[in-house]
Design a protein around this motif. Structure first.
Motif, PDB file in Angstrom:
ATOM      1  N   ALA A   1       1.084  -1.019  -0.180  1.00 40.47           N
ATOM      2  CA  ALA A   1       0.136   0.643  -0.298  1.00 40.47           C
ATOM      3  C   ALA A   1       0.797   1.207   0.194  1.00 40.47           C
ATOM      4  N   MET A   2       2.052   1.140   0.757  1.00 45.96           N
ATOM      5  CA  MET A   2       2.835   2.555   0.751  1.00 45.96           C
ATOM      6  C   MET A   2       3.059   2.404  -0.747  1.00 45.96           C
ATOM      7  N   THR A   3       4.214   1.172  -0.830  1.00 44.15           N
ATOM      8  CA  THR A   3       4.680   1.547  -2.564  1.00 44.15           C
ATOM      9  C   THR A   3       3.371   2.138  -3.450  1.00 44.15           C
ATOM     10  N   LYS A   4       2.663   1.866  -3.750  1.00 39.90           N
ATOM     11  CA  LYS A   4       1.516   2.430  -4.531  1.00 39.90           C
ATOM     12  C   LYS A   4       0.612   3.493  -4.376  1.00 39.90           C
ATOM     13  N   LEU A   5       1.010   3.809  -3.024  1.00 41.83           N
ATOM     14  CA  LEU A   5       0.894   5.365  -2.944  1.00 41.83           C
ATOM     15  C   LEU A   5       1.923   6.496  -3.818  1.00 41.83           C
ATOM     16  N   ILE A   6       3.085   6.030  -3.816  1.00 40.06           N
ATOM     17  CA  ILE A   6       4.173   7.048  -4.117  1.00 40.06           C
ATOM     18  C   ILE A   6       4.578   6.498  -5.793  1.00 40.06           C
ATOM     19  N   LYS A   7       4.255   5.196  -6.157  1.00 41.75           N
ATOM     20  CA  LYS A   7       5.047   4.881  -7.346  1.00 41.75           C
ATOM     21  C   LYS A   7       4.194   5.721  -7.956  1.00 41.75           C
ATOM     22  N   GLY A   8       5.204   6.731  -9.099  1.00 39.69           N
ATOM     23  CA  GLY A   8       5.129   6.825 -10.585  1.00 39.69           C
ATOM     24  C   GLY A   8       3.918   8.548 -10.147  1.00 39.69           C
ATOM     25  N   LYS A   9       4.157   8.792  -8.653  1.00 45.47           N
ATOM     26  CA  LYS A   9       4.338  10.211  -8.204  1.00 45.47           C
ATOM     27  C   LYS A   9       4.733  10.816  -8.341  1.00 45.47           C
TER      28      LYS A   9
ATOM     29  N   MET B   1       7.758   9.623  -9.535  1.00 43.24           N
ATOM     30  CA  MET B   1       8.055  10.111 -10.839  1.00 43.24           C
ATOM     31  C   MET B   1       8.827  10.874 -11.027  1.00 43.24           C
ATOM     32  N   HIS B   2       9.187  11.757 -10.167  1.00 43.45           N
ATOM     33  CA  HIS B   2       9.992  12.894  -9.374  1.00 43.45           C
ATOM     34  C   HIS B   2       9.840  13.873  -8.350  1.00 43.45           C
ATOM     35  N   LEU B   3      10.577  13.794  -7.363  1.00 43.44           N
ATOM     36  CA  LEU B   3      10.495  13.983  -6.056  1.00 43.44           C
ATOM     37  C   LEU B   3      11.825  15.457  -5.591  1.00 43.44           C
ATOM     38  N   SER B   4      10.517  16.434  -4.881  1.00 41.26           N
ATOM     39  CA  SER B   4      10.778  17.796  -4.724  1.00 41.26           C
ATOM     40  C   SER B   4      11.538  17.873  -4.010  1.00 41.26           C
ATOM     41  N   LEU B   5      12.608  18.553  -3.174  1.00 39.89           N
ATOM     42  CA  LEU B   5      12.876  18.508  -1.165  1.00 39.89           C
ATOM     43  C   LEU B   5      12.961  20.229  -1.797  1.00 39.89           C
TER      44      LEU B   5
ATOM     45  N   PRO C   1       2.835  19.079  -7.925  1.00 40.04           N
ATOM     46  CA  PRO C   1       3.410  17.703  -6.638  1.00 40.04           C
ATOM     47  C   PRO C   1       1.891  17.300  -6.987  1.00 40.04           C
ATOM     48  N   GLU C   2       1.996  15.727  -7.252  1.00 44.60           N
ATOM     49  CA  GLU C   2       0.481  15.422  -7.007  1.00 44.60           C
ATOM     50  C   GLU C   2       0.161  14.828  -5.525  1.00 44.60           C
TER      51      GLU C   2
END
Length: 640
Positions: A280-288, A313-317, A363-364
């Motif tokens: 569930a945790m991976t599904k929340l993040i993957k491809g987002k 998909m992309h990570l903004s820090l 961001p999503e």
């Protein structure tokens, strides 16, 4: 294959073994008569070995590494030999009708070839594992250790000491958690007693002149009370205590160099191991597209590490601190060079800058971890605390709505429950705003996650204690009864992701998700445990000094309000509480007034508005205006 000389040698070896297997089969069947028609038998053996060569190429038997041969390789040997014999019999029947060959020869050759192929591989494995009877490894450099308990990790460590040449540990005995195992041998090492006999056994080794260097915990799961008992034995006997990496840590568990490491404070927390829904945790993040505010902080940086593993998909820090942001950015880019990452220096209080970032990053999912968290500093700088913790959250929430972000996760704190300080009240105001926004619309889901102290986080009590220890003490504790909820940073972030994955499926909007923090721990006990882990005696070699409660500090913290009974969710370790929240228009108006006060640096009116949003702050002012331990204790009884 032809580019690897080792594979060619293995193929040649196995073909020769096939040739000899037929000769031995004839010899076993015919005895001395085998020499009467030796030419025909040699010709038959050549045909058999030729067939075997093609079968080896087909099954790929030559590709298997002999150093790590196992049961699966044995199955491959049996299958390959079966194919050879099944091809050999019809081919021989086609040319000879089996008139000149005893029909039992192919069957005998099957058994012989299986033995020849397996024996050579096992001999190589035994030599590599140092298990041949004539092979005695030099042991003068080995470190003698006692294995305490025996689980999956203990078994793997024991094999590692017998296989890995870089592993300098030598297990001289095993202590079991069952008396029935005493006297048994495990991988050639004797179970010499029960875990409860650890001190007696270590002392008997020392008395015989064979001093043990370490006790290594070999159980998959060990209770903190048991660790404390073993630590006491370690202090009394001078035999240090270590543990093995947990079996769920796949990367370490797959490493042949399966080495122990020291006991740390997290082992003494008394928390049960949680079953996480990683799917569930991976599904929340993957491809987002994911944005993290406060990405350089303790929680933000761990969020970054765990989120990047789930392939966003992309990570903004985003962070306001340059150095911490640089560190996490450098770490992630080095470990995940192919990941799409953007590093952004920004203050969450700067609406124009934040809006520009959202417009560019799109961001999503947003994790809002940016905050001022040190209670005494926020007490002396209340405008800054309110501006960042309350109004900074409002800006992030408003812009999430503006850009139709799917989810925003607010990281909150137990100090927001019945707050007696500005820091906690400002975080409670942030909670209420996100709750109100969540209820008022259906575009963006706002998820609030509340938890207690994180072990070892920047500026927390553990780094302070460690610094004081390095100077020889004393360790300073504000009050002997002060207690806090603790969890490790990785555990906290895992549960934040659990709650975030759970949030959209909860029917009740405006809820607060609270992490299971276990039971609170007294800070003075934490100090004593840290001194013990350092190999010192509390109150003797290292003193503990009581300094008195600081401004805005509680004796104990809470995770829930009295009127918000926790309800367990379908995810272990995550509770949900429906708290009271203001109407969206009311809290937005109050927040706008709060912003005007902060811009004008009007502390008096800002605090007045904050107590309107969070009435508990004014109710609890007794503790803020009092430095008396007596009053603090009476207040503790009330809130408990």
């Amino acid at each position: 294959m032809f580019g690897h000389s080792r594979r060619i040698l293995i193929l040649l070896h196995d073909t020769i073994m096939a040739f000899f297997s037929i000769l031995l089969a004839f010899l076993l069947r015919l005895g001395d008569q085998v020499f009467l028609d030796s030419y025909y038998i040699i010709y038959t053996a050549l045909v058999f070995s030729g067939i075997s060569l093609f079968v080896y190429l087909y099954t790929g038997l030559y590709r298997h590494t002999w150093l790590y041969v196992s049961f699966s390789e044995g199955i491959n040997v049996v299958k390959t030999v079966s194919y050879i014999v099944l091809l050999f019999i019809p081919l021989l029947f086609l040319f000879t009708r089996l008139q000149d060959i005893p029909r039992s020869v192919p069957v005998i050759s099957w058994f012989v070839l299986v033995v020849l192929l397996s024996a050579s591989r096992l001999a190589c494995r035994f030599y590599n594992d140092k298990k041949l009877p004539f092979y005695e490894p030099k042991n003068e450099d080995y470190v003698p250790v006692l294995l305490v308990g025996f689980g999956k990790v203990g078994e793997r460590f024991l094999r590692s000491t017998q296989i890995d040449t870089d592993n300098k540990y030598r297990v001289v005995g095993i202590l079991s958690d069952s008396l029935e195992r005493t006297g048994q041998l495990i991988h050639g090492i004797e179970v010499i007693g029960h875990i409860n006999q650890a001190q007696l056994i270590i002392e008997s080794f020392s008395a015989s002149g064979n001093k043990l260097d370490k006790m290594i915990i070999g159980l998959d799961r060990v209770e903190p009370k048991q660790i404390k008992t073993l630590l006491e034995i370690s202090q009394k006997t001078g035999c240090s205590l270590a543990k093995l990496p947990p079996p769920m840590d796949i990367q370490i568990f797959g490493d042949e160099k399966f080495l122990p490491h020291p006991i740390d404070l997290g082992d003494l927390l008394g928390r049960k191991q949680l079953s996480l829904d990683r799917e569930a945790m991976t599904k929340l993040i993957k491809g987002k597209r994911v944005l993290i505010t406060g990405a350089g902080g303790s929680i933000g940086s761990e969020l970054t590490r765990q989120i990047v593993k789930a392939s966003p998909m992309h990570l903004s820090l985003l962070d306001n601190g340059e150095f911490n942001l640089y560190k996490i950015d450098n770490e992630i880019r080095e470990k995940y060079p192919s990941s799409s990452i953007n590093t952004l220096i920004a203050d969450v209080r700067d609406r124009d800058r934040i809006e520009s970032i959202f417009n560019n990053e799109k961001p999503e999912i947003v994790f809002h971890a940016a905050a001022l968290k040190h209670v005494p500093l926020v007490e002396t700088n209340p405008i800054e605390g309110i501006h960042t913790n309350s109004l900074g959250t409002k800006i992030i929430a408003d812009i999430c709505l503006l850009f139709k972000v799917q989810k925003m996760v607010l990281i909150s704190t137990d100090k927001a429950v019945n707050p007696i300080n500005v820091m906690g009240a400002a975080k409670r105001a942030a909670e209420k705003y996100c709750q109100a926004v969540d209820i008022s619309q259906d575009v963006t889901r706002f998820i609030t996650v509340r938890f207690g102290n994180v072990l070892g986080s920047a500026g927390s009590v553990i780094p302070l204690f460690q610094e004081q220890l390095s100077k020889g003490g004393p360790l300073t504790v504000t009050h002997p009864d002060v207690e806090r909820f603790f969890m490790t940073v990785s555990e906290a972030v895992e549960l934040v992701l659990q709650a975030a994955a759970l949030g959209p499926y909860e029917e009740t909007k405006g809820s607060v998700y609270v992490l299971d923090m276990g039971t609170p721990i007294k800070i003075i006990d934490l100090a004593r445990q840290l001194i013990t882990l350092a190999g010192k005696k509390p109150d003797q070699e290292i003193k503990i000094k009581i300094t008195g409660l600081r401004a805005g500090e509680k004796i104990t913290e809470e995770l829930f309000y009295g009127e918000e009974p926790p309800v367990m969710t379908k995810m272990e370790g995550v509770f949900v509480a429906k708290t009271n929240s203001l109407g969206f228009e009311d809290i937005r108006e109050s927040m706008n007034s709060l912003l005007d006060c902060c811009k004008k640096q009007n502390k008096k009116d800002a605090l007045k508005i904050l107590t309107k949003i969070v009435p508990e702050l004014s109710i609890n002012n007794i503790i803020r205006d009092s430095s008396s331990d007596k009053e603090a204790s009476s207040y503790l009884k009330v809130i408990k």
